[in-house]
Design an enzyme around this catalytic site. Structure first.
Site, mmCIF file in Angstrom:
data_model
loop_
_atom_site.group_PDB
_atom_site.id
_atom_site.type_symbol
_atom_site.label_atom_id
_atom_site.label_comp_id
_atom_site.label_asym_id
_atom_site.label_seq_id
_atom_site.Cartn_x
_atom_site.Cartn_y
_atom_site.Cartn_z
ATOM 1 N N GLY A 187 36.873 39.524 43.326
ATOM 2 C CA GLY A 187 38.071 38.787 43.750
ATOM 3 C C GLY A 187 38.510 39.189 45.153
ATOM 4 N N GLY B 262 37.542 36.664 37.436
ATOM 5 C CA GLY B 262 36.456 37.643 37.393
ATOM 6 C C GLY B 262 36.994 39.024 37.713
ATOM 7 C CB SER B 263 35.259 42.130 38.572
ATOM 8 O OG SER B 263 34.513 41.704 39.704
ATOM 9 C CE LYS C 265 28.563 31.648 40.474
ATOM 10 N NZ LYS C 265 27.924 32.478 39.405
ATOM 11 C CD GLU D 285 44.861 34.105 36.073
ATOM 12 O OE1 GLU D 285 45.080 35.242 35.616
ATOM 13 O OE2 GLU D 285 45.742 33.244 36.186
ATOM 14 C CB CYS E 285 41.005 39.561 31.491
ATOM 15 S SG CYS E 285 41.726 38.105 30.722
ATOM 16 C CD GLU F 286 38.434 44.675 33.404
ATOM 17 O OE1 GLU F 286 37.748 44.455 34.414
ATOM 18 O OE2 GLU F 286 39.137 43.803 32.855
HETATM 19 P P1 NAD Z 1 32.376 39.107 38.239
HETATM 20 O O1 NAD Z 1 33.471 39.307 39.239
HETATM 21 O O2 NAD Z 1 31.178 39.954 38.320
HETATM 22 O O3 NAD Z 1 31.841 37.598 38.299
HETATM 23 C C1 NAD Z 1 32.728 36.500 38.152
HETATM 24 C C2 NAD Z 1 32.089 35.295 38.827
HETATM 25 O O4 NAD Z 1 32.005 35.547 40.217
HETATM 26 C C3 NAD Z 1 30.671 34.989 38.349
HETATM 27 O O5 NAD Z 1 30.493 33.592 38.271
HETATM 28 C C4 NAD Z 1 29.820 35.575 39.454
HETATM 29 O O6 NAD Z 1 28.561 34.977 39.597
HETATM 30 C C5 NAD Z 1 30.695 35.293 40.661
HETATM 31 N N1 NAD Z 1 30.393 36.162 41.802
HETATM 32 C C6 NAD Z 1 29.882 37.420 41.787
HETATM 33 N N2 NAD Z 1 29.726 37.871 43.058
HETATM 34 C C7 NAD Z 1 30.170 36.888 43.874
HETATM 35 C C8 NAD Z 1 30.250 36.757 45.283
HETATM 36 N N3 NAD Z 1 29.861 37.725 46.112
HETATM 37 N N4 NAD Z 1 30.754 35.617 45.786
HETATM 38 C C9 NAD Z 1 31.172 34.624 44.972
HETATM 39 N N5 NAD Z 1 31.088 34.679 43.630
HETATM 40 C C10 NAD Z 1 30.608 35.805 43.084
HETATM 41 O O7 NAD Z 1 33.083 39.207 36.807
HETATM 42 P P2 NAD Z 1 32.370 39.130 35.366
HETATM 43 O O8 NAD Z 1 31.696 40.423 35.100
HETATM 44 O O9 NAD Z 1 31.631 37.854 35.250
HETATM 45 O O10 NAD Z 1 33.658 38.989 34.414
HETATM 46 C C11 NAD Z 1 34.385 40.055 33.931
HETATM 47 C C12 NAD Z 1 35.655 40.243 34.742
HETATM 48 O O11 NAD Z 1 36.455 39.060 34.677
HETATM 49 C C13 NAD Z 1 36.526 41.347 34.188
HETATM 50 O O12 NAD Z 1 37.033 42.121 35.256
HETATM 51 C C14 NAD Z 1 37.660 40.593 33.497
HETATM 52 O O13 NAD Z 1 38.856 41.314 33.361
HETATM 53 C C15 NAD Z 1 37.809 39.410 34.392
HETATM 54 N N6 NAD Z 1 38.498 38.318 33.694
HETATM 55 C C16 NAD Z 1 39.794 38.023 34.046
HETATM 56 C C17 NAD Z 1 40.489 37.033 33.346
HETATM 57 C C18 NAD Z 1 41.913 36.694 33.685
HETATM 58 O O14 NAD Z 1 42.350 35.603 33.314
HETATM 59 N N7 NAD Z 1 42.669 37.561 34.363
HETATM 60 C C19 NAD Z 1 39.855 36.333 32.327
HETATM 61 C C20 NAD Z 1 38.537 36.661 32.009
HETATM 62 C C21 NAD Z 1 37.870 37.654 32.705
#
Ligand code: NAD
Length: 499
Positions: free
Chosen positions: A240, A235-236, A182, A257, A291, A392
């Site tokens: 997470g 993701g965030s 996804k 992550e 990130c 962040e």
């Molecule tokens: P996000 O958490 O908003 O979204 C990430 C993914 O989760 C997207 O595909 C989104 O559609 C999905 N999502 C959102 N709500 C959900 C739910 N309720 N249930 C299931 N899936 C859901 O994050 P973002 O804004 O897309 O990305 C930025 C974040 O990602 C930042 O916090 C960044 O630090 C982090 N990030 C971490 C790493 C790492 O390796 N540690 C790498 C890249 C980005």
């Protein structure tokens, strides 16, 4: 003027080896961050599509060609995929830039480099060995086998769509699992393009699937699905946490992550010019949307003013503009909510009393077109307790915090909920080793920043995550171990006693 829908690229989802529309038949637009205009239509998936994809992945895991392939053959397919990624790397980079706004100069090299994950895990696929246990029981053979988990739901963010896909896909397939992806609703196109290479590589139908759509509509149904064994999430930390809680109800495995607020620490004995470049690469490369962004600059008091002066002078020269131009150094922000979030944090920092010594708002230079650009921004006068130092931002905004000595650098460096990465700039070997040991972060860079490799584990301490990606060890996070006992005794002993 709006772009007519008929001129937009129209994508389909990839489920069970077929290109399909969403059950709803609906689409949503994907924007080009440089123009601020839509360029593609992406199917708006929902729970029904997620279910269909998981069932296709489950079928592929339990029957058909995939479970019959031995690990060496799985490895060969992954290496073939790696070759195709290299062959198509320029095209994949162009799609990524159009969808995400990253610099072509970075992406054209990165898309070719990401093939290394497919080569590396392709090579590792047939090297995961169980053990024969030297058992204490008489007339007994006991050995272990490493087996795949089943269906992996992989949920990824928008900032590095293809790279983060490779980090999950390569080990998951090498281990013998099947996968449903996804991608982020902001950047689905490049992952759908990758599926064409999955087909070409000859990976059987249903082994890799992509369902596009929004987090609550598609992501959550995947996490909740009873046929999913593991959720691999990037993701965030807010999302997470929600996913971790939901996955716990189904006793699913997770890898997380998450975000960061990494310190980049400059000591008075550092090579100053190198440190300036390292700090800039930590926060302004990829427009700070990484990130691992070194978003807190900790500078030793004795060199604070001189260092900030050099840093501002250098950062000021950063060329903004079209991410496709090879000389552009800072591109646009990927999407409007993120653009607004960065601008809000700039206001918050001002409100907290931090002083902008560079940038501090929207970039309105003519070369920035109609895109979502933020000026590279540096705040001084920051205390580590301020929101700008704790939360962040995920944009080109640097918070500068002075420190007295090593002890205080460690204390401030560790005083955040995150622990993804840290940078240290010093010419002292003792100090390098001491800081590398004491900083609570999954990665510590000394006299460098932003180095990652398929060979080296990557992941977070504290709220930055659970588990690691890349390197040898983590493939076992996509496997489970089975202990097999075989008796060679001619007679079954007393059945009422545990042996
Ligand atoms: P996000 O958490 O908003 O979204 C990430 C993914 O989760 C997207 O595909 C989104 O559609 C999905 N999502 C959102 N709500 C959900 C739910 N309720 N249930 C299931 N899936 C859901 O994050 P973002 O804004 O897309 O990305 C930025 C974040 O990602 C930042 O916090 C960044 O630090 C982090 N990030 C971490 C790493 C790492 O390796 N540690 C790498 C890249 C980005």
């Amino acid at each position: 003027m709006d772009t007519p829908a008929s001129t937009l690229a129209r994508y389909k989802m990839f489920i069970g080896g077929e290109w399909v529309e969403a059950a709803s038949r609906e689409h949503f637009e994907s924007d080009n961050p440089f123009t601020g205009k839509p360029w593609a239509l992406i199917p708006k998936g929902g729970a029904q599509d997620a279910d269909r994809a998981v069932r296709a992945a489950h079928k592929a895991f339990t029957s058909g060609d995939w479970p019959k392939l031995n690990p060496s053959k799985r490895g060969a397919l992954l290496r073939k995929l790696g070759d195709l990624v290299v062959e198509k790397s320029k095209f994949l980079a162009e799609v990524e830039v159009r969808d995400n706004g990253k610099l072509y100069a970075e992406m054209s090299a990165q898309t070719a480099y990401m093939a290394q994950w497919y080569y590396y895990y392709g090579g590792l696929a047939d090297k995961i060995e169980g053990h024969v246990i030297p058992t204490d029981k008489p007339e007994m053979l006991n050995y272990t086998r490493y087996e795949p988990l089943g269906v992996i739901a992989a949920i990824t963010p928008w900032n590095s769509p293809l790279l983060l896909t490779a980090w999950k896909l390569a080990p998951a397939l090498a281990a013998g699992n099947t996968v449903v992806f996804k991608p982020s609703e902001f950047t689905s196109a490049s992952v759908l393009e990758l599926m064409k290479l999955i087909e070409q590589a000859g990976i059987p139908p249903g082994v890799v699937n992509v369902v596009t759509g929004f987090g609550a509509d598609v992501g959550m149904p995947l996490v909740e699905h009873p046929l999913v064994s593991k959720v691999a999430f990037t993701g965030s930390d807010r999302t997470g946490t929600l996913i971790y809680q939901t996955a716990a109800r189904g006793m699913k495995r997770v890898s997380m992550e998450l975000g960061g607020k990494s310190p980049n620490i400059v000591f008075d004995d550092a090579h100053m010019e190198n440190a300036v470049k390292g700090v800039v690469s930590g926060i302004f490369a990829a427009t700070g949307q990484t990130c691992i962004a070194g978003s807190r600059l900790l500078v030793q008091e004795s060199v604070h003013d001189a260092f900030v002066e050099k840093l501002v002078a250098f950062a000021k020269t950063a060329k903004m503009g079209n991410p496709m131009s090879l000389d552009t150094q800072v591109g646009p922000v990927t999407n409007p909510p993120q653009y607004q979030k960065i601008l809000d944090y700039i206001d918050i920092a001002r409100g907290e009393g931090a002083k902008p010594v560079l940038g501090g708002g929207k970039a309105t230079r003519p070369e920035c077109g109609g895109g979502w650009f933020v000026e590279p921004t540096i705040f001084t006068g920051v205390r580590n307790s301020m929101r700008i130092a704790q939360e962040e931002v995920f944009g080109p905004v640097l918070a500068v915090i002075p420190f007295r000595d090593e002890e205080e650098a460690v204390a401030i460096g560790n005083d955040v909920v995150y622990g993804l990465a840290a940078g240290v700039w010093t010419q002292s070997m003792r100090r390098s080793l001491m800081m590398a040991e004491r900083l609570q972060a999954g990665t510590v860079w000394v006299n460098t920043y932003r180095a990652v490799s398929y060979l080296s584990p990557f992941g977070g301490y504290k709220r930055s995550g659970l588990g690691r990606e890349s390197g040898q060890e983590m493939i076992k996070d996509y496997m489970q171990v089975k202990s097999v006992w075989i008796s060679t005794a001619t007679e079954v002993p007393n059945p009422f006693i545990l042996r």
